[in-house]
Enzyme design. Structure first.
Site, PDB file in Angstrom:
ATOM      1  N   ARG A 167      31.012  11.919  -8.135  1.00 35.88           N
ATOM      2  CA  ARG A 167      32.072  12.179  -8.795  1.00 35.88           C
ATOM      3  C   ARG A 167      31.954  13.544  -9.859  1.00 35.88           C
ATOM      4  NH1 ARG A 167      36.442   7.708  -9.526  1.00 35.88           N
ATOM      5  NH2 ARG A 167      37.203   9.198 -11.769  1.00 35.88           N
ATOM      6  N   ARG A 227      37.781  13.189 -20.775  1.00 34.81           N
ATOM      7  CA  ARG A 227      38.486  12.405 -20.709  1.00 34.81           C
ATOM      8  C   ARG A 227      38.654  11.805 -21.512  1.00 34.81           C
ATOM      9  NH1 ARG A 227      35.125  10.775 -15.287  1.00 34.81           N
ATOM     10  NH2 ARG A 227      37.187   9.171 -14.974  1.00 34.81           N
ATOM     11  N   ARG A 240      50.039   6.706 -17.083  1.00 33.91           N
ATOM     12  CA  ARG A 240      48.919   6.829 -18.238  1.00 33.91           C
ATOM     13  C   ARG A 240      49.504   8.262 -19.437  1.00 33.91           C
ATOM     14  NH1 ARG A 240      44.047   6.864 -14.361  1.00 33.91           N
ATOM     15  NH2 ARG A 240      42.521   7.661 -15.554  1.00 33.91           N
ATOM     16  N   LYS A 255      39.172  -0.539 -14.512  1.00 32.75           N
ATOM     17  CA  LYS A 255      40.822  -0.562 -14.201  1.00 32.75           C
ATOM     18  C   LYS A 255      40.353  -0.661 -12.292  1.00 32.75           C
ATOM     19  CE  LYS A 255      42.295   3.023 -14.725  1.00 32.75           C
ATOM     20  NZ  LYS A 255      40.773   3.631 -16.037  1.00 32.75           N
TER      21      LYS A 255
HETATM   22  P1  B4P Z   1      36.691   1.847 -12.996  1.00 35.82           P
HETATM   23  O1  B4P Z   1      37.331   2.016 -13.991  1.00 35.82           O
HETATM   24  O2  B4P Z   1      37.291   0.549 -12.681  1.00 35.82           O
HETATM   25  O3  B4P Z   1      36.501   3.114 -12.752  1.00 35.82           O
HETATM   26  P2  B4P Z   1      37.945   3.467 -12.245  1.00 35.82           P
HETATM   27  O4  B4P Z   1      38.869   2.982 -11.542  1.00 35.82           O
HETATM   28  O5  B4P Z   1      37.429   4.973 -10.822  1.00 35.82           O
HETATM   29  O6  B4P Z   1      38.875   4.779 -13.378  1.00 35.82           O
HETATM   30  P3  B4P Z   1      38.512   6.479 -13.404  1.00 35.82           P
HETATM   31  O7  B4P Z   1      39.394   5.958 -14.840  1.00 35.82           O
HETATM   32  O8  B4P Z   1      37.475   6.654 -14.079  1.00 35.82           O
HETATM   33  O9  B4P Z   1      39.313   7.174 -12.632  1.00 35.82           O
HETATM   34  P4  B4P Z   1      40.536   6.667 -12.277  1.00 35.82           P
HETATM   35  O10 B4P Z   1      40.393   6.949 -10.534  1.00 35.82           O
HETATM   36  O11 B4P Z   1      41.571   6.488 -12.422  1.00 35.82           O
HETATM   37  O12 B4P Z   1      34.944   1.394 -12.980  1.00 35.82           O
HETATM   38  C1  B4P Z   1      33.971   2.780 -13.192  1.00 35.82           C
HETATM   39  C2  B4P Z   1      32.365   2.406 -13.382  1.00 35.82           C
HETATM   40  O13 B4P Z   1      32.371   1.822 -13.927  1.00 35.82           O
HETATM   41  C3  B4P Z   1      32.395   1.950 -11.988  1.00 35.82           C
HETATM   42  O14 B4P Z   1      31.548   2.239 -11.039  1.00 35.82           O
HETATM   43  C4  B4P Z   1      32.242   0.543 -11.639  1.00 35.82           C
HETATM   44  O15 B4P Z   1      30.920   0.069 -11.146  1.00 35.82           O
HETATM   45  C5  B4P Z   1      31.558   0.032 -13.106  1.00 35.82           C
HETATM   46  N1  B4P Z   1      31.739  -0.849 -14.001  1.00 35.82           N
HETATM   47  C6  B4P Z   1      33.192  -1.807 -13.249  1.00 35.82           C
HETATM   48  N2  B4P Z   1      33.923  -3.065 -14.167  1.00 35.82           N
HETATM   49  C7  B4P Z   1      32.106  -3.741 -14.290  1.00 35.82           C
HETATM   50  C8  B4P Z   1      31.808  -4.217 -15.542  1.00 35.82           C
HETATM   51  N3  B4P Z   1      32.520  -5.204 -15.915  1.00 35.82           N
HETATM   52  N4  B4P Z   1      30.055  -3.785 -15.379  1.00 35.82           N
HETATM   53  C9  B4P Z   1      29.674  -3.064 -15.572  1.00 35.82           C
HETATM   54  N5  B4P Z   1      30.046  -2.066 -14.427  1.00 35.82           N
HETATM   55  C10 B4P Z   1      31.062  -1.816 -14.235  1.00 35.82           C
HETATM   56  O16 B4P Z   1      41.525   8.696 -12.273  1.00 35.82           O
HETATM   57  C11 B4P Z   1      40.308   9.853 -12.170  1.00 35.82           C
HETATM   58  C12 B4P Z   1      41.016  11.245 -12.372  1.00 35.82           C
HETATM   59  O17 B4P Z   1      42.097  11.156 -11.680  1.00 35.82           O
HETATM   60  C13 B4P Z   1      42.159  10.942 -13.775  1.00 35.82           C
HETATM   61  O18 B4P Z   1      40.650  11.094 -15.208  1.00 35.82           O
HETATM   62  C14 B4P Z   1      42.724  11.774 -13.633  1.00 35.82           C
HETATM   63  O19 B4P Z   1      42.685  13.411 -14.097  1.00 35.82           O
HETATM   64  C15 B4P Z   1      43.464  12.043 -12.642  1.00 35.82           C
HETATM   65  N6  B4P Z   1      44.869  10.592 -12.677  1.00 35.82           N
HETATM   66  C16 B4P Z   1      44.695   9.291 -12.005  1.00 35.82           C
HETATM   67  N7  B4P Z   1      46.011   8.863 -12.550  1.00 35.82           N
HETATM   68  C17 B4P Z   1      46.278  10.103 -13.282  1.00 35.82           C
HETATM   69  C18 B4P Z   1      47.973  10.035 -13.677  1.00 35.82           C
HETATM   70  N8  B4P Z   1      48.597   8.814 -13.415  1.00 35.82           N
HETATM   71  N9  B4P Z   1      48.291  11.063 -14.718  1.00 35.82           N
HETATM   72  C19 B4P Z   1      47.823  11.989 -14.453  1.00 35.82           C
HETATM   73  N10 B4P Z   1      46.246  11.525 -14.203  1.00 35.82           N
HETATM   74  C20 B4P Z   1      45.408  10.698 -13.060  1.00 35.82           C
END
Ligand code: B4P
Length: 185
Positions: free
Chosen positions: A133, A144, A88, A13
């Site tokens: 992280r 998660r 979410r 995402k």
């Molecule tokens: P991403 O999936 O892009 O990671 P992210 O955006 O950080 O999502 P995530 O769910 O982990 O965390 P978020 O900040 O939303 O990428 C993950 C990894 O995969 C990266 O290393 C990337 O390089 C790699 N990658 C991506 N595409 C790839 C591909 N095609 N091939 C290979 N590798 C690839 O949320 C963090 C925390 O915040 C949540 O757990 C929750 O506690 C809180 N939170 C956030 N929003 C919330 C909400 N709306 N409600 C309640 N809590 C919330």
């Protein structure tokens, strides 16, 4: 264009949202990175938020909804926005719909990035090595994914019923996934 990008942790995402928002010239609103910013700033609120994130739990709906409502009231969202990681939960989805209905500006698309859980664990453990992280340990990743299945996966049906859901295969290179998203939009 008003978009929601959702999917399991590590589905890409945040990665895709950045590129997409630049192409579409709209701001990305990532609740995850907003929370990480608050945590980095320190203080009592930071500690409370960190206690949820670092254990793989969601920040309470009320806190997230208030934060997003405030962010969406800023003028740079007037021509559209990309929500990354919000909503979410079904409560957040309902609140967002109400916020947007009040301004007569409904969502155009809700895009679900689909990636099998085995691949997710590989990606996040790889990220753990690079970024360190606190929520990327194997145990927290499993929590998660469970929270995602219980609370976020049902959003797909809700958006399907609204007729705005598109599922996109998130497997493959970052560029390949970006091309699939471009096709949808
Ligand atoms: P991403 O999936 O892009 O990671 P992210 O955006 O950080 O999502 P995530 O769910 O982990 O965390 P978020 O900040 O939303 O990428 C993950 C990894 O995969 C990266 O290393 C990337 O390089 C790699 N990658 C991506 N595409 C790839 C591909 N095609 N091939 C290979 N590798 C690839 O949320 C963090 C925390 O915040 C949540 O757990 C929750 O506690 C809180 N939170 C956030 N929003 C919330 C909400 N709306 N409600 C309640 N809590 C919330």
């Amino acid at each position: 264009m008003r978009l929601v990008l959702f999917g399991s942790p590590g589905s890409g995402k945040g990665t895709q949202a950045q590129v997409l928002a630049e192409k579409l010239n709209i701001p990305t609103i990532s609740t995850g990175s907003i929370f990480r910013g608050i945590v980095a700033g320190g203080g009592e609120r930071a500690e409370e938020i960190a206690s949820y994130i670092n254990n793989g739990q969601f920040v309470p709906d009320e806190t997230v909804n208030e934060l997003v409502e405030e962010r969406l009231s800023q003028p740079d969202t007037a021509n559209g926005f990309l929500l990354d990681g919000y909503p979410r939960t079904l409560d957040q989805l309902k609140t967002l719909d109400e916020m947007l209905a009040a301004h007569g500006t409904p969502l155009d698309h809700a895009i679900l990035l689909e990636v099998p859980f085995d691949e997710i664990v590989i990606r996040l453990l790889k990220r753990a090595k690079v970024e360190g992280r606190a929520d990327d340990t194997e145990e927290v990743i499993r929590t998660r994914l469970k929270v995602y299945s219980d609370q976020t996966a049902p959003l797909a049906q809700a958006y399907e019923e609204q007729g705005i859901l598109t599922k996109v295969d998130g497997l493959g290179s970052i560029d390949e996934v970006q091309d699939r998203l471009a096709e949808v939009l």
